[in-house]
Design a protein around this motif. Structure first.
Motif, PDB file in Angstrom:
ATOM      1  N   TRP A   1      -1.757  15.159  -5.576  1.00 39.64           N
ATOM      2  CA  TRP A   1      -2.969  14.664  -6.236  1.00 39.64           C
ATOM      3  C   TRP A   1      -2.899  14.947  -7.736  1.00 39.64           C
TER       4      TRP A   1
ATOM      5  N   CYS B   1      -0.257  12.642  -9.401  1.00 42.08           N
ATOM      6  CA  CYS B   1      -0.390  11.185  -9.290  1.00 42.08           C
ATOM      7  C   CYS B   1      -1.761  10.654  -9.685  1.00 42.08           C
ATOM      8  N   TYR B   2      -2.694  11.530 -10.016  1.00 41.58           N
ATOM      9  CA  TYR B   2      -4.077  11.124 -10.268  1.00 41.58           C
ATOM     10  C   TYR B   2      -4.180   9.976 -11.273  1.00 41.58           C
ATOM     11  N   ASP B   3      -3.449  10.068 -12.367  1.00 43.98           N
ATOM     12  CA  ASP B   3      -3.570   9.051 -13.424  1.00 43.98           C
ATOM     13  C   ASP B   3      -2.355   8.131 -13.490  1.00 43.98           C
ATOM     14  N   LYS B   4      -1.603   8.051 -12.397  1.00 43.31           N
ATOM     15  CA  LYS B   4      -0.440   7.155 -12.337  1.00 43.31           C
ATOM     16  C   LYS B   4      -0.683   6.152 -11.205  1.00 43.31           C
ATOM     17  N   GLN B   5      -0.984   4.922 -11.551  1.00 42.71           N
ATOM     18  CA  GLN B   5      -1.448   3.943 -10.570  1.00 42.71           C
ATOM     19  C   GLN B   5      -0.422   3.686  -9.464  1.00 42.71           C
ATOM     20  N   LYS B   6       0.820   3.395  -9.827  1.00 48.93           N
ATOM     21  CA  LYS B   6       1.831   3.079  -8.816  1.00 48.93           C
ATOM     22  C   LYS B   6       2.107   4.280  -7.922  1.00 48.93           C
TER      23      LYS B   6
ATOM     24  N   SER C   1       0.106   6.748  -7.362  1.00 48.18           N
ATOM     25  CA  SER C   1      -1.093   7.017  -6.558  1.00 48.18           C
ATOM     26  C   SER C   1      -1.147   6.131  -5.327  1.00 48.18           C
ATOM     27  N   LEU C   2      -0.860   4.837  -5.507  1.00 45.54           N
ATOM     28  CA  LEU C   2      -0.884   3.905  -4.377  1.00 45.54           C
ATOM     29  C   LEU C   2       0.176   4.276  -3.331  1.00 45.54           C
ATOM     30  N   SER C   3       1.336   4.694  -3.815  1.00 41.76           N
ATOM     31  CA  SER C   3       2.406   5.093  -2.891  1.00 41.76           C
ATOM     32  C   SER C   3       2.005   6.332  -2.096  1.00 41.76           C
TER      33      SER C   3
END
Length: 401
Positions: free
Chosen positions: A333, A336-341, A343-345
């Motif tokens: 979390w 990846c909180y501010d990384k869109q790709k 986060s989706l993965s």
């Protein structure tokens, strides 16, 4: 997102997670009517009753004798009591009550463990340098901890995973705050389920943290005091435990590698006909390598990686033990909180981790029942990747400034 929205959203998901815990973990909505609340915790209760009656809980016949006449415990047919002697402190405590009360005492232990895990996770997030993901992360991770299907399953079963993991996490938590006596006590408490805390103990050994190890050993001895004193001493007690495991642990289908509830690489490979019990050694080797290259990753991720290695390679774990993966989800979390790709993965992987197995079985796809082992391995590799990258960036910043 405004702070007000984050707070309201957080309160909403916490409310939903509590409802999930109550409905599926306590009330048992959708559960098998033949598996009542605390059906696994009944073994802990029976072992306590057996010790109090002077019986050997590692003998199935004597374990059944200890709860004969209790209608809520019809008896144990293909299972038994396999915990080491230090589990006695928990068994004896719940065994002092009538079972109608004892099962709720055990439920209370599990609920307290959830609260402890939430508190330690929030503190970890608060101390993280990634402040952007902190506020919402506190709510999201608390909700996941409380309401995820592994937590609710453990609570319904009356299993020991939450208690053992909370103690293991507590040992790491206090060690990072230089409170070594508390860390040792927690490690000793966790030792009643050694497959959860073993690699952390090896880590402390590599760190030469003798105080933690000494206190944990003393704690385990105190926890075992009753059977050690009243059941013939340490040799007799340990021999009874060893014989109980030898006689019945691996005979039970539920505990055999390859069975749908067993997790880890050994079980995955066994399902496809490859018998590689020595793969457990890889878990120890990877822990040693983690220690050797510990300066390459962020210190706050070490515990998450240790738990990931435990569940991937150490063995002797089941699906419900996956509550111990929560530190991995916390680390991911924050990365990846501010990384869109990314986060989706990660959302997709977490969805797969929590996805109900019953759908694969209903669809006639039994070969997919071990998919979680692959998911956990990917999550573990992801944490290591993000941690190395973040550590590398931290090293470059002073050079650029």
């Amino acid at each position: 997102m405004t702070e007000s929205f984050k707070r309201n959203f957080g309160l909403g998901i916490i409310g939903l997670s509590v409802i999930s815990l109550i409905c599926f973990g306590i009330l048992g909505i959708g559960r098998d009517i033949n598996s009542p609340l605390n059906f696994d915790g009944a073994t802990i209760y029976a072992a306590g009753r057996a010790w109090l009656m002077g019986l050997n809980p590692y003998k199935l016949a004597l374990l059944n004798q200890s709860v004969a006449g209790i209608k809520e415990i019809p008896g144990f047919e293909d299972g038994g009591f396999f915990y080491p002697p230090q589990a006695a402190i928990f068994c004896l405590f719940v065994g002092l009550f009538d079972y109608s009360v004892g099962k709720f005492v055990w439920l209370g232990f599990n609920l307290l463990s959830i609260a402890a895990i939430v508190a330690m996770t929030i503190d970890t997030i608060n101390r993280s340098p990634n402040h952007r993901g902190n506020q919402l992360g506190r709510w999201v991770m608390a909700a996941i901890i409380i309401g995820n299907p592994f937590t609710t399953h453990v609570v319904w079963m009356g299993q020991t995973s939450l208690i053992a993991f909370a103690a293991t996490m507590g040992s790491w938590f206090f060690s990072q705050r230089q409170k070594f006596v508390l860390a040792g006590i927690c490690l000793g408490l966790a030792s009643f389920k050694p497959q959860i805390c073993l690699l952390l103990g090896i880590w402390f050994l590599l760190e030469r943290n003798w105080k933690i190890l000494a206190v944990s050993l003393a704690t385990a001895i105190v926890m075992s005091a009753y059977p050690l004193v009243f059941y013939g001493g340490p040799v007799e007690t340990l021999a009874a435990w060893h014989q109980g495991i030898k006689d019945s642990y691996l005979i039970v289908t539920f505990n055999k590698p390859g069975f749908q509830d067993k997790v880890g690489m050994e079980s995955l490979l066994a399902f496809f006909g490859l018998n590689l019990p020595a793969i457990k050694i890889l878990g120890i080797i990877l822990t040693i390598l983690l220690w050797v290259f510990r300066n390459k990753i962020n210190p706050e991720d070490i515990f998450a990686v240790i738990m990931g290695i435990s569940f991937s390679f150490l063995g002797y774990t089941h699906v419900y033990d996956y509550v111990g993966l929560l530190p991995i989800l916390t680390s991911l979390w924050l990365y990846c909180y501010d990384k869109q790709k990314a986060s989706l993965s990660m959302i997709a992987l977490v969805f797969l981790l929590f996805f109900p197995r019953r759908f694969f079985l209903a669809a006639g796809l039994p070969f997919l029942v071990h998919w979680r082992t692959i998911v956990v391995l990917i999550l573990l590799i992801s944490v290591v990747f993000f941690s190395i990258k973040a550590k590398s960036n931290q090293s470059l910043q002073p050079e650029l400034s």
